[in-house]
Design a protein around this motif. Structure first.
Motif, PDB file in Angstrom:
ATOM      1  N   ASP A  27     -23.732  33.405   6.952  1.00 25.40           N
ATOM      2  CA  ASP A  27     -24.728  33.557   7.133  1.00 25.40           C
ATOM      3  C   ASP A  27     -26.038  32.605   6.140  1.00 25.40           C
ATOM      4  O   ASP A  27     -25.370  31.182   5.776  1.00 25.40           O
ATOM      5  CB  ASP A  27     -25.187  34.931   5.551  1.00 25.40           C
ATOM      6  N   ALA A  28     -26.783  33.561   5.445  1.00 20.65           N
ATOM      7  CA  ALA A  28     -28.086  32.313   4.911  1.00 20.65           C
ATOM      8  C   ALA A  28     -27.556  31.849   4.084  1.00 20.65           C
ATOM      9  O   ALA A  28     -28.604  30.263   3.496  1.00 20.65           O
ATOM     10  CB  ALA A  28     -29.684  32.972   5.260  1.00 20.65           C
ATOM     11  N   HIS A  29     -27.024  32.049   2.931  1.00 18.20           N
ATOM     12  CA  HIS A  29     -26.448  31.834   2.199  1.00 18.20           C
ATOM     13  C   HIS A  29     -25.546  30.703   2.211  1.00 18.20           C
ATOM     14  O   HIS A  29     -25.192  29.449   0.794  1.00 18.20           O
ATOM     15  CB  HIS A  29     -25.739  32.159   1.267  1.00 18.20           C
ATOM     16  N   ASP A 107     -33.436  28.159  11.607  1.00 15.91           N
ATOM     17  CA  ASP A 107     -33.485  28.703  10.285  1.00 15.91           C
ATOM     18  C   ASP A 107     -34.776  28.951   9.952  1.00 15.91           C
ATOM     19  O   ASP A 107     -35.357  27.870  10.470  1.00 15.91           O
ATOM     20  CB  ASP A 107     -32.733  27.978   9.492  1.00 15.91           C
TER      21      ASP A 107
END
Length: 127
Positions: A27-29, A107
């Protein structure tokens, strides 16, 4: 264990020594750069599961501003992959790799996406 999984485990292990490595797109983390060990395939010789060819795709994602580091990571993975000779129940032999460098704007930050497509031949070890 299949030859596909044997190669997957070898490539995952050598990548994980150097940086965060996943068997899924995180995920984006997730911190950049990271490696995703992705698609795989195999071609067995006709009517024989003792030898054939296995393919594995390795994805490297990093920030566009970190191009030199991303290139070093891909060179490391390619170099170490050439040394793979053993895959649990199989002998593995490096054949080829193709490399693509793709700009990625999925992103908020501009990314670079390196795609390494490896091909190995395998033979099953004797009992």
């Amino acid at each position: 264990m299949t030859p596909n999984h044997a190669l997957f485990r070898r490539l995952f292990g050598l990548s994980a020594v150097r940086l965060d490595t996943y068997d899924y797109v995180p995920d984006a983390h997730a911190r950049y750069p990271f490696v995703y060990i992705g698609e795989q395939g195999a071609t067995e010789a006709s009517n024989n599961d003792l030898f054939g060819t296995v393919r594995q795709t390795v994805h490297i994602y990093g920030l566009r501003t970190d191009r030199a580091n991303i290139d070093d990571i891909s060179a490391y993975i390619q170099s170490e992959a050439r040394r793979i000779k053993d895959g649990y129940d199989y002998h593995l032999s490096y054949e080829t790799v193709t490399k693509q460098l793709i700009p990625d704007n999925t992103d908020v930050q501009p990314l670079l996406h390196v795609v390494l497509d490896f091909s190995f031949t395998f033979t099953k070890k004797g009992d």
